[in-house]
Write a protein that holds these residues in place. Structure first.
Motif, short mmCIF file in Angstrom:
data_model
loop_
_atom_site.label_atom_id
_atom_site.label_comp_id
_atom_site.label_asym_id
_atom_site.label_seq_id
_atom_site.Cartn_x
_atom_site.Cartn_y
_atom_site.Cartn_z
N HIS A 188 0.84 -1.20 0.00
CA HIS A 188 0.00 0.00 0.00
C HIS A 188 0.88 1.25 0.00
O HIS A 188 0.69 2.14 -0.82
N ALA A 189 1.83 1.30 0.93
CA ALA A 189 2.73 2.47 1.04
C ALA A 189 4.16 1.98 0.90
O ALA A 189 4.69 1.37 1.82
N THR A 191 -6.50 -10.85 -1.41
CA THR A 191 -5.44 -9.83 -1.44
C THR A 191 -4.54 -9.98 -0.21
O THR A 191 -5.03 -10.23 0.90
N ILE A 192 -3.25 -9.81 -0.43
CA ILE A 192 -2.29 -9.66 0.67
C ILE A 192 -1.75 -8.24 0.56
O ILE A 192 -1.23 -7.85 -0.50
N VAL A 193 -1.93 -7.47 1.62
CA VAL A 193 -1.60 -6.04 1.55
C VAL A 193 -0.57 -5.66 2.61
O VAL A 193 -0.78 -5.90 3.80
N ASP A 194 0.52 -5.05 2.16
CA ASP A 194 1.54 -4.53 3.08
C ASP A 194 1.12 -3.12 3.50
O ASP A 194 1.08 -2.21 2.67
N TYR A 204 -0.95 -6.69 6.87
CA TYR A 204 0.01 -6.64 7.97
C TYR A 204 0.63 -5.26 8.06
O TYR A 204 0.67 -4.52 7.06
N SER A 205 1.11 -4.94 9.26
CA SER A 205 1.73 -3.63 9.44
C SER A 205 2.94 -3.75 10.37
O SER A 205 3.41 -4.86 10.63
N GLY A 206 3.41 -2.61 10.86
CA GLY A 206 4.56 -2.60 11.77
C GLY A 206 4.28 -1.60 12.88
O GLY A 206 3.54 -0.64 12.68
N SER A 207 4.87 -1.85 14.03
CA SER A 207 4.61 -0.97 15.18
C SER A 207 5.42 0.32 15.14
O SER A 207 5.08 1.30 15.81
N GLN A 208 6.49 0.33 14.34
CA GLN A 208 7.50 1.40 14.48
C GLN A 208 7.38 2.54 13.48
O GLN A 208 8.29 3.34 13.35
#
Ligand SMILES: Cc1ncc(COP(=O)(O)O)c(C=O)c1O
Length: 372
Positions: free
Chosen positions: A144-145, A169-172, A193-197
């Motif tokens: 996505h980004a 769909t698999i979306v980053d 999925y995402s990230g905490s940072q």
């Protein structure tokens, strides 16, 4: 030899992540550790799930934080959803799209890559063409980004096209979550999925993850076991949703989860729309200042990420020298270019707590003085 405690300086983090951490989040991290099956901790995990559902804008029952960084969230999606021989369309417009391709192949899948120029968004027409010509494709994966270039892709349209062709769909959403609109249910995204940072401004090392019912169905219909024990989400589910009688899967990173809980409470208190607007405002301020310094953006205005500003290094300027000067003199970190943009671009992050006028002003002043 006597090694003493490591006491880092206070840097201002304006690179591609980790971003500056909210002081309240750092405080939460130092609260007393409780057992990870303690009823109080389980209550906190239930709240964490609701807070993640809010951040992702989803009602998905399977919404958790993987106990490892964004790369583990990425891997969790691929190892659970891709079986040997599955055809996956991978959109590649930067470093992380290429990692998705690598993941597909390591799962024994067949990656059909749609390439887009670095610094541009994924072209939905190209995706449509490939899906029309290959009805065996089961999954569409895209970022996505794209943090390596600063380009935002149209997740809603890409997901619509994928659905039309019966694909999951698999979306980053590592860099998008909390920084720009991401509407998992409304756009009917399946594995995100995402990230905490990044825009959550939490400590690194956790990966928020959500699966739609369609994604869960696909996992339940697998013919083979997920090859990774740790990332097999059917096992992890027992830990996150045991309704009071949770079973041990792995020792949860207790204090890191306090930190994520706190970061998400801050997001909830601010409100998602306000957070998105704050990122946009900071970007507009930065853009106005960079224009005065005659520094140009890599990405066209309509697909530019407010939270990750990739800009061309002015001609004749030594990349590493400037970044080093910013770090030594101003305690300010900006990011180097990655892959095709290495040595050619800087990446200026305005993520989470860092998306503030104060940070923009510091960065512009430091850049102006250093470039002179
Ligand atoms: C778009 C994207 N995907 C995946 C990752 C991997 O996340 P992590 O470094 O937390 O493993 C990153 C990290 O920068 C990223 O920007």
């Amino acid at each position: 030899m006597t090694i003493t405690s490591f006491i880092p300086p206070h840097r201002t983090l304006m690179g591609p992540g980790p971003s500056d951490i909210y002081p309240q989040v750092l405080q939460a991290l130092s609260r007393p550790t409780v057992g990870h099956l303690d009823p109080l901790f389980i209550g906190m995990m239930d709240e964490l799930k609701q807070l993640l559902q809010y951040a992702f804008q989803t009602q998905n029952a399977f919404t958790i934080a993987v106990s490892a960084p964004g790369s583990a969230g990425m891997e969790a999606c691929f190892v659970n959803l891709v079986e040997a021989g599955d055809k996956v369309l991978v959109c590649r417009n930067g470093v992380f799209g290429e990692r998705m391709r690598e993941n597909v192949e390591r799962c024994g899948g067949v990656a059909i890559v749609v390439d887009n120029e670095w610094g541009t968004a994924v072209d939905p027409d190209l995706v449509e063409q490939v899906l029309q010509n290959d009805p065996d494709i089961k999954i569409v994966a895209f970022v996505h980004a794209e943090t390596s270039t600063g380009a935002l892709s149209d997740a809603k349209t890409l997901a619509e096209i994928a659905r039309k062709h019966d694909c999951l769909t698999i979306v980053d959403a590592v860099t998008s979550l909390g920084g720009v609109p991401l509407l998992v249910d409304e756009w009917q995204l399946d594995a995100v999925y995402s990230g905490s940072q990044k825009c959550l401004s939490c400590t690194p090392g956790l990966s928020p993850l959500t699966f739609s019912q369609k994604a869960i169905d696909k996992i339940q219909q697998r013919k083979t076991k997920v090859q990774s024990w740790f990332l097999d989400q059917s096992l992890v589910l027992g830990y996150w949703s045991g309704e009071g009688k949770r079973s041990y899967h792995h020792t949860a990173p207790v204090n890191s989860l306090y930190a994520l809980h706190e970061a998400l409470v801050l997001l909830q208190n601010e409100g998602l729309k306000n957070a998105w607007q704050r990122h946009r405002n900071a970007h507009e301020e930065l853009k106005a200042g960079l224009e005065k310094l005659d520094i140009k953006f890599v990405v066209e205005e309509n697909s530019r990420l407010p939270q990750l500003n990739a800009v061309y290094i002015p001609e004749g300027v030594e990349d590493a020298e400037v970044r080093n000067e910013l770090l030594q003199r101003y305690n300010l970190e900006i990011g180097a270019g990655l892959g095709a943009l290495a040595g050619k671009a800087w990446r200026i992050g305005l993520m989470g707590y860092g998306a503030r006028s104060e940070n923009v002003a510091l960065c512009l002043k430091a850049l102006e003085t250093t470039l002179k």
